[in-house]
Write a protein that holds these residues in place. Structure first.
Motif, mmCIF file in Angstrom:
data_model
loop_
_atom_site.group_PDB
_atom_site.id
_atom_site.type_symbol
_atom_site.label_atom_id
_atom_site.label_comp_id
_atom_site.label_asym_id
_atom_site.label_seq_id
_atom_site.Cartn_x
_atom_site.Cartn_y
_atom_site.Cartn_z
ATOM 1 N N VAL A 75 0.980 -1.360 0.552
ATOM 2 C CA VAL A 75 -0.209 -0.178 -0.320
ATOM 3 C C VAL A 75 1.122 1.180 -0.313
ATOM 4 N N CYS A 76 0.819 2.321 -0.379
ATOM 5 C CA CYS A 76 1.060 3.718 -0.838
ATOM 6 C C CYS A 76 0.562 4.312 -0.954
ATOM 7 N N ALA A 136 -2.444 3.680 7.946
ATOM 8 C CA ALA A 136 -3.188 2.284 9.038
ATOM 9 C C ALA A 136 -3.236 1.455 8.185
ATOM 10 N N VAL A 137 -3.573 1.400 6.769
ATOM 11 C CA VAL A 137 -4.189 0.623 6.328
ATOM 12 C C VAL A 137 -2.869 -0.665 6.241
ATOM 13 N N ALA A 138 -1.603 -0.361 6.135
ATOM 14 C CA ALA A 138 -0.483 -1.432 6.647
ATOM 15 C C ALA A 138 -0.885 -2.000 7.595
ATOM 16 N N ARG A 139 -0.916 -1.361 8.734
ATOM 17 C CA ARG A 139 -1.026 -2.283 10.284
ATOM 18 C C ARG A 139 -2.113 -3.008 9.993
ATOM 19 N N TYR A 140 -3.225 -2.485 10.057
ATOM 20 C CA TYR A 140 -4.522 -3.354 9.971
ATOM 21 C C TYR A 140 -3.967 -5.056 9.040
ATOM 22 N N ILE A 143 0.593 -5.445 6.002
ATOM 23 C CA ILE A 143 1.028 -5.520 4.544
ATOM 24 C C ILE A 143 2.881 -4.533 4.255
ATOM 25 N N ARG A 144 3.585 -3.927 3.436
ATOM 26 C CA ARG A 144 4.220 -3.131 3.301
ATOM 27 C C ARG A 144 3.423 -2.182 2.607
ATOM 28 N N LEU A 145 4.538 -1.107 3.740
ATOM 29 C CA LEU A 145 4.169 0.370 3.280
ATOM 30 C C LEU A 145 5.053 0.633 1.706
ATOM 31 N N VAL A 146 4.915 1.449 1.609
ATOM 32 C CA VAL A 146 5.629 1.891 0.161
ATOM 33 C C VAL A 146 5.681 3.211 1.082
#
Length: 328
Positions: A75-76, A136-140, A143-146
């Motif tokens: 996600v970015c 927040a999406v990456a934590r929930y 997945i990898r936060l770019v």
């Protein structure tokens, strides 16, 4: 040169994992522009690729590393160009991509993100609000936060532009230009290209350019500490951040010789010049270099300047309004 987070050997290696269609972009002296700006100028054209910006150089490096580890999702947050680039790079490697963007981002950029197969989530507010939501999406989802500019792959991918600029000279002892003008937003482009130029051609002046209406990184560079702003007001949406990343600022302090702010009218005038005399339709961020010359002609007189045309994703209705209003 003092150390930055970047490494020249890794930057050279990055060229081997970036799709060749994003490499060796046109670099040419644009003599038709010169009577209107008062100096010699060469253009590095980063719009002649499937995502019409330099961002895919970095996302190719990110996606290559992820693909080596098997199925993955990322996600970015994006003002539009990073999202397109990550969607393109992820699609070709079986990576699920989610892009978080502001509802006010240019519709043309949002439509292209969707067309490239990414999941698009829109938020109220500006780019920095999208950054918060993406984290927040990456934590929930786990997945990898770019994160553009913070993730070193995005900087070192952009830095391959610097290799091409310096490598275009007959030798690494001299280069045909003495100044490079770089759009400054989050800092990946400026720190990447700046690192290579200062490592291989330290005599070249690295000048970063940002709009007066989005001055956070420039103010931070000048004060040598992170300075945030409460809002932004500029047509150059691709560089309109409010909260500089400390590690990126540290790198910028090493490689940038100057950071300047330019008016909106100068940005539009630069876009008009690139249309009339170079045949290029560009987004506002890509005209920042010419805007800097227009605002300080005496400084650049007699020089040979390179400006990086960093993106061409622009809402055409807005573009027509801007350039038609600009004086010829």
């Amino acid at each position: 040169m003092q150390e930055t987070r970047l490494d020249t050997a890794r930057i050279r290696a990055a060229r081997r994992v970036i799709d060749p269609m994003f490499l060796d972009t046109p670099l040419y002296r644009c003599e038709a522009l010169e009577p209107h700006i008062g100096c010699a100028v060469s253009v590095k054209l980063e719009t002649a690729n499937p995502v019409r910006s330099f961002k895919a150089r970095g996302t190719e490096v990110v996606a290559s590393g992820l693909a080596d580890r098997g199925p993955s999702a990322v996600v970015c947050a994006s003002a539009g160009n990073l999202g397109q680039a990550l969607a393109w790079s992820g699609r070709g490697r079986g990576i699920d991509v989610t892009v978080v963007a502001s509802r006010s981002a240019p519709a043309a950029k949002l439509d292209r993100i969707r067309a490239l197969g990414a999941r698009l989530e829109l938020v109220d507010g500006d780019f920095d609000m999208a950054r918060e939501r993406a984290a927040a999406v990456a934590r929930y989802d786990g997945i990898r936060l770019v994160e553009d500019s913070l993730d070193i792959e995005t900087c070192e991918g952009a830095a391959t532009i610097g290799l091409e600029l310096v490598g275009a000279a007959p030798s690494f002892d001299t280069v045909p230009f003495d100044t490079v003008l770089i759009a400054l937003g989050g800092g990946a482009l400026a720190t990447g290209v700046g690192h290579v130029v200062k490592a291989l051609a330290p005599e070249v002046e690295v000048v970063c350019v940002q709009p007066l209406g989005a001055p956070a990184m420039t103010r931070s560079w000048r004060q040598r500490r992170v300075v945030t702003t409460g809002s932004t007001r500029t047509i150059a949406d691709g560089v309109a951040g409010r909260r500089p990343i400390p590690a990126v600022l540290d790198d910028l302090l090493v490689v940038a010789d100057d950071a300047v702010l330019v008016r909106e009218a100068s940005i539009v005038a630069g876009m008009r010049l690139l249309l009339d005399h170079a045949g290029l339709v560009v987004e506002p961020s890509a005209a920042l270099g010419l805007a800097a010359i227009l605002e300080d002609r005496d400084r650049f007189a007699g020089r040979h300047v390179v400006t990086i045309v960093c993106g061409g994703n622009v809402d055409m209705d807005a573009y027509r309004r801007w350039v038609n209003a600009a004086p010829r």
